[in-house]
Design a protein around this motif. Structure first.
Motif: not given
Length: 340
Positions: A82-92
């Motif tokens: 899924l797109p990490n639109n908020n550029n949250i570190a470590g999210r996948a």
């Protein structure tokens, strides 16, 4: 005994000359599947096909070629994070629905390419072989006798009491839970075996239990609705067994529970392999409410079958025709009762 197609973390099926197994791997970038002729079937097939050969060595070569079985067909379907639109570190994260779409696609492909039929279709066609010359079951060469599911480890799939995902799945490569994994690594609990103390300093951010603690701390409104905490392949097994089938919802909610294997249980971060069971002390330390401990899947032995492919799925992927009679509920689950 039910003649439905069993689903198992490790398939056990008695191979006959036409029996075929399907193995599915629900991966991070896509789902791949193979249709596989077991060694006993492929050897028998190669022996009979070469029995009229003038050279005995060709028969031996054929048998050696198939001594480990034979891959008949392959299929693959892709998906993305899924797109990490908020550029949250470590999210996948991924949408579990994408896995279902991919599994349906690869099953349809293999079944169509090989003309696979269900064991019940095969037995009914053999007992009435003269009834119709255009029956696909009577002309099919292969019978699907089992499906094995594997998948990406450590992922967290949170389900409500209707087996519906409450949020996107956090994958093995999601490392948002660094602080939570450090907390678990510094925790010492009584092990699953009586009188044994356990250290959990092997639990990394990618494991499932830190993700659970992360959810409790950051998304309590979601965690308070959780009934089951599964890994990706555990969830796919549930779906294939019919938990989302419209016609069987009430039956499934009363009879089907999530299952897993020891390998995936060990990836949860709350499994004690020396005692072969979950460490409820750690689960309750992570979640004092007891919800986490109650959400864990049943651990099956390596050769256990977790259930049967649902009637709706059998129709949907082309394994049986739309005008087939629906099996009764007790028949649909009889062969899985010992393991689920």
């Amino acid at each position: 005994q039910s003649q439905e197609t069993p689903i198992s973390a490790v398939i056990t099926a008695t191979a006959t000359m036409t029996d075929v197994l399907i193995g599915i791997d629900v991966g991070t970038q896509g789902t791949k599947a193979i249709a596989y002729l077991p060694a006993a079937s492929s050897s028998a097939s190669s022996s009979s096909s070469s029995s009229s050969s003038s050279s005995s060595s060709s028969s031996i070569d054929d048998n050696q070629k198939h001594q480990h079985g034979q891959i008949l067909a392959r299929a693959f379907a892709t998906y993305s994070l899924l797109p990490n639109n908020n550029n949250i570190a470590g999210r996948a994260e991924q949408d579990p629905h994408d896995w279902i779409v991919a599994v349906r696609s690869v099953l349809r492909t293999l079944i169509a390419d090989l003309g696979l039929v269900s064991p019940s279709s095969s037995s009914s066609s053999s007992s009435s072989s003269s009834s119709s010359s255009n029956n696909s079951a009577s002309s099919s060469k292969y019978v699907l006798s089992g499906i094995g599911i594997s998948g990406q480890q450590h992922g967290m799939v949170l389900l409500d009491s209707d087996y519906r995902p409450l949020r996107p799945a956090k994958l093995w490569c999601d490392v948002e839970a660094c602080q939570e994994s450090e907390w678990i690594r510094n925790t010492s609990t009584t092990g699953a075996a009586p009188g044994k103390k356990c250290r959990w300093d092997h639990v990394l951010p990618g494991f499932t239990s830190p993700k659970v603690l992360w959810t409790i701390r950051n998304e309590p409104e979601i965690w308070n609705r959780v009934r089951w905490c599964c890994l990706p392949h555990d969830y796919i097994n549930l779906v294939l067994r019919g938990v989302h089938d419209d016609e069987d919802d009430e039956h499934c909610l009363n009879t089907i529970v999530p299952t897993t294997d020891r390998g995936d249980a060990s990836g949860s971060g709350v499994f004690d392999p020396t005692a072969n069971r979950y460490c409820t002390d750690l689960a309750n330390a992570i979640d004092p409410s007891g919800r986490y401990a109650k959400s864990l899947p049943t651990i099956l032995d390596p050769l256990d079958i977790c259930g049967n492919l649902s009637f709706q799925w059998m129709k949907d992927i082309g394994l049986i025709s739309e005008d087939s009679c629906s099996p009764s509920h007790d028949n649909a689950t009889s062969s899985s009762s010992s393991s689920s």
